[in-house]
Design a protein around this motif. Structure first.
Motif, PDB file in Angstrom:
ATOM      1  N   UNK A   1       1.462   0.957  -5.795  1.00  0.00           N
ATOM      2  CA  UNK A   1       0.293   1.296  -4.967  1.00  0.00           C
ATOM      3  C   UNK A   1       0.999   0.901  -3.621  1.00  0.00           C
ATOM      4  N   UNK A   2       0.899   1.825  -2.517  1.00  0.00           N
ATOM      5  CA  UNK A   2       1.105   1.194  -0.756  1.00  0.00           C
ATOM      6  C   UNK A   2      -0.358   2.113  -0.190  1.00  0.00           C
ATOM      7  N   UNK A  23      -3.875  -8.999   2.366  1.00  0.00           N
ATOM      8  CA  UNK A  23      -2.964  -7.584   2.663  1.00  0.00           C
ATOM      9  C   UNK A  23      -2.859  -7.606   3.624  1.00  0.00           C
ATOM     10  N   UNK A  24      -4.362  -7.167   4.522  1.00  0.00           N
ATOM     11  CA  UNK A  24      -4.020  -6.947   5.513  1.00  0.00           C
ATOM     12  C   UNK A  24      -3.590  -8.037   7.077  1.00  0.00           C
ATOM     13  N   UNK A  41       0.717  -6.244  -7.809  1.00  0.00           N
ATOM     14  CA  UNK A  41       0.736  -5.598  -8.778  1.00  0.00           C
ATOM     15  C   UNK A  41      -0.688  -6.450  -8.729  1.00  0.00           C
ATOM     16  N   UNK A  42      -1.156  -5.818  -9.245  1.00  0.00           N
ATOM     17  CA  UNK A  42      -3.186  -7.343  -9.450  1.00  0.00           C
ATOM     18  C   UNK A  42      -4.535  -7.351  -7.908  1.00  0.00           C
ATOM     19  N   UNK A  45      -7.485  -3.739  -6.285  1.00  0.00           N
ATOM     20  CA  UNK A  45      -8.473  -3.919  -6.070  1.00  0.00           C
ATOM     21  C   UNK A  45      -9.100  -4.100  -4.756  1.00  0.00           C
ATOM     22  N   UNK A  46      -8.141  -5.136  -4.404  1.00  0.00           N
ATOM     23  CA  UNK A  46      -8.346  -6.217  -2.986  1.00  0.00           C
ATOM     24  C   UNK A  46      -7.598  -5.013  -1.704  1.00  0.00           C
ATOM     25  N   UNK A  47      -7.058  -4.393  -2.794  1.00  0.00           N
ATOM     26  CA  UNK A  47      -6.275  -2.917  -1.700  1.00  0.00           C
ATOM     27  C   UNK A  47      -7.510  -1.930  -1.471  1.00  0.00           C
TER      28      UNK A  47
END
Length: 62
Positions: A1-2, A23-24, A41-42, A45-47
């Motif tokens: 995922x990107x 992530x951000x 990976x993993x 959901x946070x993304x």
């Protein structure tokens, strides 16, 4: 995922960072610091939570 961030739409609310700070990454003014984010990976959901939190819809999931 990107994740792809449209810097022109980002208004610096930092809601994405509030949901997923790992992530951000933000710059000194509170804007997302990068245009593309590879989601480990993993962290999907946070993304998704971070992308959904953006009121300008500046974050696209690829």
């Amino acid at each position: 995922m990107k994740l792809v961030v449209d810097q022109g739409k980002c208004c610096g609310h930092a809601r994405c960072n509030d949901r997923a700070p790992e992530l951000f990454e933000l710059d000194d003014l509170g804007y997302v610091a990068v245009n593309e984010i590879e989601v480990p990976e993993g962290m999907e959901e946070a993304a998704l939570a971070g992308a959904r939190a953006c009121p300008e819809r500046a974050i696209t999931i690829v």
